[in-house]
Design an enzyme around this catalytic site. Structure first.
Site, PDB file in Angstrom:
ATOM      1  N   ASP A 243       0.825  -1.208   0.000  1.00  0.00           N
ATOM      2  CA  ASP A 243       0.000   0.000   0.000  1.00  0.00           C
ATOM      3  C   ASP A 243       0.855   1.251   0.000  1.00  0.00           C
ATOM      4  O   ASP A 243       1.307   1.706   1.041  1.00  0.00           O
ATOM      5  CB  ASP A 243      -0.911  -0.018   1.224  1.00  0.00           C
ATOM      6  CG  ASP A 243      -1.985   1.060   1.164  1.00  0.00           C
ATOM      7  OD1 ASP A 243      -1.875   1.948   0.311  1.00  0.00           O
ATOM      8  OD2 ASP A 243      -2.917   1.013   1.976  1.00  0.00           O
ATOM      9  N   HIS A 337      -6.934   1.759  -9.452  1.00  0.00           N
ATOM     10  CA  HIS A 337      -6.702   2.704  -8.366  1.00  0.00           C
ATOM     11  C   HIS A 337      -5.358   3.408  -8.507  1.00  0.00           C
ATOM     12  O   HIS A 337      -5.256   4.628  -8.319  1.00  0.00           O
ATOM     13  CB  HIS A 337      -6.769   1.940  -7.034  1.00  0.00           C
ATOM     14  CG  HIS A 337      -6.649   2.790  -5.823  1.00  0.00           C
ATOM     15  ND1 HIS A 337      -7.676   3.614  -5.383  1.00  0.00           N
ATOM     16  CD2 HIS A 337      -5.629   2.968  -4.945  1.00  0.00           C
ATOM     17  CE1 HIS A 337      -7.300   4.240  -4.288  1.00  0.00           C
ATOM     18  NE2 HIS A 337      -6.055   3.875  -3.993  1.00  0.00           N
TER      19      HIS A 337
END
Length: 429
Positions: A243, A337
Site C-alpha cells: 500500500d 486505483h
C-alpha cells in the site's frame, strides 16, 4: 487509499543516543548502564531522559532493545508524527471543548498536553499520577501530535485566525459518514512501536484533559512491527496489497512545499504546520477476498506479490499508462486505483500518507469491521486530498470494495520551540 508510499517502520531510530565509552575513563556507557541498572534500582527511559521508572530491587534489569530505545523529538520545526516512520501501534482521538470552556481553558490544556508529550516521548513518566503502564519500556518511537478542527475557532473566539484551508471538505458520493465519529474541536494522534507505550500516552492525554474537554471519538490502529520482514519494505494493508509506492519523500526538492505551510504562510501561526485529513475507511473484505488474485491486481493496477505496476518492472519502476497487451487492451486498466491516484493524473496533487490499519471485531451480520485509518498530510487539502478524492469518486475500481465511514480535517501547527507549547502562537498571539 492512494498509490503513494507509506513511511516504513524502521528497526533502528535516528535519534541521538549515547555511544559506548572508548575507555573506562570516559564513563559507563548507556547500554552497560541499562544492563546493570538492577544494582542501582534505576532504569533510564532513554538517552537524555532525566530518569526512568524505578525497578524493583529484586528484579534483574534487562537492556532495552533497539526498538525500545528509539526516540522521536518533541521540540522542532515541525510536530512529530508527520515525517516519522510508521509505528506499530496508533491511536487517534478527537475532543470537543466542554460547555463554557474557551480560549483560556484551551491554552491551559495545550500547555498540559505539550508537557506530557515532551516527557513521555523522552521516556519519562508523566508529570503527575503516572499509571506505570509503560514503566518497563523506553520511548519506543512514541510521537504525539496535536491539531485544531474547524469548530475550535468559534468556541474560542478565534474565528479571524481560522485558516481558509480548514473549510469543510466537500461531500463525496462514496461517503457514508457517521457525524458522531467525524470532526471535533481538537485532535490528537499517538503512535509508538510498543502497544503499552501507546496506550500509556493515550491514557495520560485523556487524564490531562480534566474538565476542559470531552472525548468526541477515538479510533485504534496498527501496522506491521519493525523487524517483522527480512528487509525493510513498503507496508501491506488488510487487503494484502503493498500500500503506497509513490509517497512524497523528504529528500525531494518540493517535499516541504507540498506538505508544510511556508514559514511566511497565512495565517502566521500555521508556519511550518500541515493539514491532516483523517478518514475511517471500511474495507469490505468478504467481497474483496472473493475476487481472484488477477482480478484484485486489476483493481489496484499493481502486482500483489511485490507492488510492481502491471506494466512491468519493480515496485519503483515508473508505470507505463499506455502499454497494451496482445489484444490491444491497456495493461493497467483505465479505472485502476494506482492509475487514477497518480499525481501526474491529478494536476500534481500529492499528499503524505501515514495511515494505520484497524480491526474492531465482527459486525452483527458476521463481517469484519476492518480497514484503514487513512491519515494524510499536505500544505493545503484543497490542492492535496480534495482533487484526488474527487477523481476517485468518479470511477475508481476500488470504490465498490471500500466505504468511507468518518472524516475529519485538522490544522496542525508547527512544532513547539523549547519552552513553548503547541499552538501557543495561536492561543496567545
Amino acid at each position: 487509499m492512494v498509490d503513494q508510499s507509506i513511511p516504513e517502520a524502521r528497526t533502528s531510530g535516528t535519534a541521538p543516543r549515547e555511544t559506548e565509552a572508548a575507555s573506562a575513563g570516559e564513563g559507563i556507557s548507556r547500554r552497560r548502564m541499562l544492563g546493570t541498572a538492577g544494582a542501582t534500582g534505576l532504569v533510564l527511559g532513554t538517552a537524555g531522559a532525566a530518569g526512568g521508572y524505578a525497578a524493583a530491587p529484586s528484579e534483574a534489569a534487562t537492556p532495552l532493545t533497539s526498538l525500545g530505545t528509539d526516540r522521536a523529538m518533541f521540540h522542532g520545526k515541525h510536530q512529530p508524527g508527520i515525517t516519522d516512520a510508521l509505528q506499530a501501534r496508533g491511536h487517534v482521538v478527537a475532543f470537543d471543548l466542554a460547555a463554557g470552556a474557551g480560549r483560556k481553558e484551551a491554552a491551559a490544556l495545550l500547555r498540559r498536553w505539550s508537557e506530557t508529550a515532551r516527557r513521555l516521548m523522552a521516556g519519562e513518566p508523566s508529570g503527575h499520577d503516572d499509571t506505570d503502564v509503560a514503566r518497563d519500556a523506553g520511548p519506543s518511537s512514541l510521537t504525539i501530535t496535536f491539531g485544531f478542527g474547524h469548530s475550535f475557532f468559534a468556541r474560542t473566539g478565534l474565528e479571524k485566525q481560522r485558516p481558509a484551508s480548514l473549510d469543510p471538505l466537500p461531500e463525496f458520493s462514496s461517503d457514508r459518514l457517521d457525524k458522531k465519529r467525524s470532526n471535533g474541536d481538537l485532535w490528537v494522534q499517538i503512535g509508538a512501536n510498543d502497544s503499552l507505550v501507546a496506550f500509556h500516552a493515550l491514557r495520560a492525554i485523556q487524564k490531562d484533559t480534566g474538565s476542559a474537554a470531552r472525548i468526541r471519538w477515538q479510533m485504534n490502529g496498527f501496522n506491521r512491527s519493525p523487524g517483522a520482514t527480512a528487509h525493510p519494505m513498503t507496508a501491506r494493508n488488510l487487503m494484502g496489497q503493498i500500500d503506497g509506492t509513490r509517497n512524497p519523500k523528504p529528500a525531494e526538492s518540493d517535499f516541504d512545499q507540498r506538505i508544510f505551510v511556508p514559514e511566511k504562510g497565512d495565517p502566521a501561526w500555521m508556519a511550518n504546520g500541515s493539514y491532516a485529513v483523517v478518514r475511517r475507511i471500511r474495507m469490505l473484505l468478504d467481497d474483496w477476498e472473493r475476487l481472484s488474485g488477477t482480478a484484485q491486481e486489476d483493481v489496484i493496477g499493481r502486482r500483489k506479490s511485490d507492488g510492481a505496476a502491471l506494466s512491468g518492472g519493480t515496485e519503483t519502476t515508473a508505470m507505463d499508462l499506455e502499454k497494451t497487451d496482445a489484444k490491444g487492451n491497456l495493461v493497467v486498466p483505465i479505472n485502476a486505483h494506482a492509475r487514477i491516484t497518480r499525481p501526474d493524473q491529478n494536476g500534481g496533487a500529492a499528499m503524505l500518507r501515514r495511515p494505520f490499519s484497524f480491526h474492531d471485531g465482527i459486525d452483527t451480520d458476521g463481517v469484519p469491521d476492518a480497514g484503514l485509518l487513512f491519515i494524510c498530510w499536505q500544505a493545503d487539502p484543497l490542492r492535496g486530498f480534495v482533487p484526488v478524492q474527487r477523481k476517485l469518486d468518479r470511477g475508481d475500481a476500488l470504490s465498490q470494495f471500500i466505504r468511507h465511514e468518518s472524516s475529519g480535517l485538522f490544522a496542525v501547527p508547527g512544532g513547539a520551540a523549547e519552552g513553548e507549547y503547541v499552538g501557543q502562537k495561536l492561543l496567545e498571539g
